[in-house]
Design an enzyme around this catalytic site. Sequence first.
Site, PDB file in Angstrom:
ATOM      1  N   HIS A 126      31.037  42.517  49.458  1.00 51.81           N
ATOM      2  CA  HIS A 126      32.138  42.422  48.494  1.00 51.81           C
ATOM      3  C   HIS A 126      33.440  42.029  49.219  1.00 51.81           C
ATOM      4  O   HIS A 126      34.174  41.143  48.764  1.00 51.81           O
ATOM      5  CB  HIS A 126      32.283  43.780  47.786  1.00 51.81           C
ATOM      6  CG  HIS A 126      33.418  43.872  46.831  1.00 51.81           C
ATOM      7  ND1 HIS A 126      33.256  43.731  45.466  1.00 51.81           N
ATOM      8  CD2 HIS A 126      34.748  44.073  47.018  1.00 51.81           C
ATOM      9  CE1 HIS A 126      34.433  43.853  44.874  1.00 51.81           C
ATOM     10  NE2 HIS A 126      35.358  44.060  45.786  1.00 51.81           N
ATOM     11  N   GLU A 127      33.693  42.670  50.354  1.00 48.49           N
ATOM     12  CA  GLU A 127      34.930  42.380  51.095  1.00 48.49           C
ATOM     13  C   GLU A 127      34.923  40.945  51.632  1.00 48.49           C
ATOM     14  O   GLU A 127      35.925  40.234  51.553  1.00 48.49           O
ATOM     15  CB  GLU A 127      35.108  43.376  52.246  1.00 48.49           C
ATOM     16  CG  GLU A 127      35.309  44.825  51.800  1.00 48.49           C
ATOM     17  CD  GLU A 127      36.519  45.017  50.897  1.00 48.49           C
ATOM     18  OE1 GLU A 127      37.508  44.287  51.044  1.00 48.49           O
ATOM     19  OE2 GLU A 127      36.461  45.903  50.017  1.00 48.49           O
ATOM     20  N   HIS A 130      35.755  38.461  48.938  1.00 50.74           N
ATOM     21  CA  HIS A 130      37.190  38.272  48.672  1.00 50.74           C
ATOM     22  C   HIS A 130      37.760  37.195  49.610  1.00 50.74           C
ATOM     23  O   HIS A 130      38.582  36.383  49.214  1.00 50.74           O
ATOM     24  CB  HIS A 130      37.961  39.578  48.907  1.00 50.74           C
ATOM     25  CG  HIS A 130      37.953  40.529  47.746  1.00 50.74           C
ATOM     26  ND1 HIS A 130      38.367  40.170  46.482  1.00 50.74           N
ATOM     27  CD2 HIS A 130      37.609  41.841  47.660  1.00 50.74           C
ATOM     28  CE1 HIS A 130      38.269  41.226  45.671  1.00 50.74           C
ATOM     29  NE2 HIS A 130      37.801  42.250  46.355  1.00 50.74           N
ATOM     30  N   GLU A 190      37.949  40.924  41.222  1.00 53.26           N
ATOM     31  CA  GLU A 190      36.940  41.953  41.492  1.00 53.26           C
ATOM     32  C   GLU A 190      35.555  41.493  41.048  1.00 53.26           C
ATOM     33  O   GLU A 190      34.570  41.657  41.772  1.00 53.26           O
ATOM     34  CB  GLU A 190      37.302  43.264  40.790  1.00 53.26           C
ATOM     35  CG  GLU A 190      38.299  44.105  41.543  1.00 53.26           C
ATOM     36  CD  GLU A 190      37.807  44.438  42.942  1.00 53.26           C
ATOM     37  OE1 GLU A 190      36.999  45.347  43.106  1.00 53.26           O
ATOM     38  OE2 GLU A 190      38.226  43.759  43.888  1.00 53.26           O
TER      39      GLU A 190
HETATM   40 ZN   LIG Z   1      37.391  44.081  45.640  1.00 52.25          ZN
END
Ligand SMILES: [Zn+2]
Length: 262
Positions: A126-127, A130, A190
């Site tokens: 997830h990081e 981004h 997100e």
């Molecule tokens: Zn996030």
Amino acid sequence: MYNSLKRLTLLSAIGLMACSSSPTGRQQLLLFSDQDMSTLGAQSFEQMKQDQKISTNRKTNAYVQCVAKAVTSHVPAQAGFKDWEVVVFDSEQVNAFALPGGKIGVYTGLLDVAKNQDQLATVIGHEIAHVLADHSNERLSQSQLANAGLQITSAALGSSQYAQYQSATMAALGLGIQYGVLLPYGRTQESEADLVGLELMAKAGFDPTQSVELWKNMAKASGGSQPPELLSTHPSHSTRIQDLSAKIASLPNYNIKRPNCS
Ligand SMILES: [Zn+2]
């Protein structure tokens, strides 16, 4: 009215050179080059390493490095970061981050909530997502537009002037909680990071269904006396688990081979 017109004019003036599209095909305004963002990421990472205690626990470091390496080895080559630097910070904070330039930070507190390698891979994926989706560039570009006083230029990045922009930059990079300037990612960002991150961890051989368990654990922990720091910059939304489940069902048949990091 005048202000919004002025902003529109400014937007259209820079739009031609700055418009780009995210991994999910969304239009983005990016005012900084990849090189600028990598410089900012590296500078901020050095700052974090100076300010935060680094874990010397061999087993924990080996575990986190193993999971991170498995995930980063599936980052597309065109992302431009070949070598990822991974640091484990010794802190009860339930948190993690990735920065442009190929930097990853994991707090030991996260390991109480991300209970197995698949769940840790979910957070790391997830990081990284981004970063791959240029979200910090997008956030920094928006701050620059919203605040005329914040004129970050390439020339300023490498110089002593950098200190002036540090808090805005740290916030845009998702490190604000350490420095008192919180800038939560938006829901669109997100969702994008969830989907791109899920593909990444699944390709690396981790079990994508554990992403749902991770966010359930995160929700459970948020009811405790110390809510996870990760949720303050990565707010959860009501359809997150539903969206992830739908994405899991649509993933190609990746082999769950678990890189055996535990
Ligand atoms: Zn996030």
